[in-house]
Enzyme design. Structure first.
Site, PDB file in Angstrom:
ATOM      1  N   ASP A  12       0.913  -1.288   0.088  1.00 43.71           N
ATOM      2  CA  ASP A  12      -0.108   0.127  -0.038  1.00 43.71           C
ATOM      3  C   ASP A  12       0.845   1.342   0.020  1.00 43.71           C
ATOM      4  O   ASP A  12       1.643   1.517   1.030  1.00 43.71           O
ATOM      5  CB  ASP A  12      -0.875   0.102   1.190  1.00 43.71           C
ATOM      6  CG  ASP A  12      -1.692   1.243   1.217  1.00 43.71           C
ATOM      7  OD1 ASP A  12      -1.386   2.031   0.355  1.00 43.71           O
ATOM      8  OD2 ASP A  12      -2.634   1.234   2.311  1.00 43.71           O
ATOM      9  N   SER A  28       0.320  13.162 -15.586  1.00 43.15           N
ATOM     10  CA  SER A  28      -0.905  13.460 -16.421  1.00 43.15           C
ATOM     11  C   SER A  28      -0.971  14.476 -17.100  1.00 43.15           C
ATOM     12  O   SER A  28      -0.780  15.718 -16.619  1.00 43.15           O
ATOM     13  CB  SER A  28      -1.967  12.696 -15.390  1.00 43.15           C
ATOM     14  OG  SER A  28      -3.196  12.925 -16.646  1.00 43.15           O
ATOM     15  N   TYR A  76      -8.554  14.523  -8.873  1.00 42.52           N
ATOM     16  CA  TYR A  76      -7.456  13.675  -9.767  1.00 42.52           C
ATOM     17  C   TYR A  76      -6.419  14.705 -10.473  1.00 42.52           C
ATOM     18  O   TYR A  76      -5.199  14.567 -10.134  1.00 42.52           O
ATOM     19  CB  TYR A  76      -8.193  12.995 -10.929  1.00 42.52           C
ATOM     20  CG  TYR A  76      -7.056  12.146 -11.581  1.00 42.52           C
ATOM     21  CD1 TYR A  76      -6.407  10.958 -11.060  1.00 42.52           C
ATOM     22  CD2 TYR A  76      -6.788  12.381 -12.964  1.00 42.52           C
ATOM     23  CE1 TYR A  76      -5.571  10.292 -11.886  1.00 42.52           C
ATOM     24  CE2 TYR A  76      -5.875  11.776 -13.749  1.00 42.52           C
ATOM     25  CZ  TYR A  76      -5.002  10.795 -13.320  1.00 42.52           C
ATOM     26  OH  TYR A  76      -4.357  10.017 -13.972  1.00 42.52           O
TER      27      TYR A  76
END
Length: 264
Positions: A67, A147, A160
């Site tokens: 994680d 991104s 996001y």
């Protein structure tokens, strides 16, 4: 010239690699002779590595459940890799989640916390512990997954997109901090990709608009100059370049790997 691009024998960690871009990237690195340790919160990561091992029997890596939002687990991931394989040449901080579409006004705190925990903290911890090891070594390549959503704002993507924007700033700050130690830090910025994350988004959109999933996938292609969605192998191409001598003078860059969809 072969040495100029040679990466065989290097050691890499790729997070978020049980499937999607991360898995395809890790497999391509393994095919180039890099020993890959793949990590993911999904238990499927161990089975995913079996596929890599079958294709690359000499690979000394493994798959492990991690994680990335837990600092201690990321620390152990890096330290165990170095203990077993002796070094860490490449750190690909790829793990990330979308969190869904929300306007700023409607975004639940729980979603904000989860997206930032994985995308921002996960990448931060990966940089931190890879950086500690690479500083000591005096070499290394860190590649974060940003991104094009993190470069320019898009409606209903503030959670996001802002998490990816944070990764971009982290990348450039850390590149300056690590440059004196011979370590490069860059981010690759994919756009529309052939991944389960993207398919889930399109299926949801199709259901909301009452259109077919297939029609939406086809409608995306004309907007991409290269007329195809991105893949993990595309990302791997950038990573392989950055990790070789041929990419050793590149640091602090946000590198578009998006088929020409966006030039920012």
């Amino acid at each position: 010239m072969e040495k100029f691009r040679d990466v065989a024998g290097k050691v890499a960690i790729v997070t978020g690699a049980a499937r999607g871009l991360g898995f395809e990237c890790a497999k391509a690195l393994a095919e180039a002779g890099i020993h890959v340790v793949i990590a993911d919160i999904l238990p499927d990561v161990e089975k995913a590595f079996e596929e890599i091992k079958a294709a690359c029997p000499d690979n000394l890596g493994w798959g492990t459940v991690v994680d990335v939002s837990c600092e201690e687990q990321v620390r152990r991931l890096v330290e165990t890799t170095v203990e077993k394989l002796g070094r860490l040449d490449i750190m690909c901080n790829n793990a990330g989640i979308n969190g869904g579409e929300y306007t700023v006004i409607d975004a639940p705190e729980s979603v904000i916390d989860k997206v930032y925990a994985v995308n921002v903290k996960g990448t931060f911890f990966g940089c931190k512990y890879a950086g500690i090891q690479m500083r000591e070594q005096g070499f290394g390549t860190i590649v974060n997954t940003g991104s094009f959503y993190g470069k320019v704002g898009h409606a209903a993507s503030a959670v996001y997109g802002s998490s990816k924007g944070a990764i971009h700033t982290l990348t450039q700050a850390f590149a300056l901090e690590m440059a004196p130690y011979g370590v490069t830090v860059n981010a690759i910025c994919p756009a529309l990709a052939a991944t389960e994350m993207h398919w889930a988004y399109l299926r949801k959109q199709a259901a909301e608009e009452g259109v077919s999933f297939e029609s939406l996938t086809q409608a995306e292609l004309p907007g991409i100059p290269l007329h195809r969605l991105g893949t993990g192998r595309d990302s791997a191409g950038a990573v392989l370049w950055l990790a070789s001598e041929s990419g050793s003078y590149v640091t602090g860059q946000l590198i578009n790997v998006n088929g020409g969809l966006d030039f920012t």
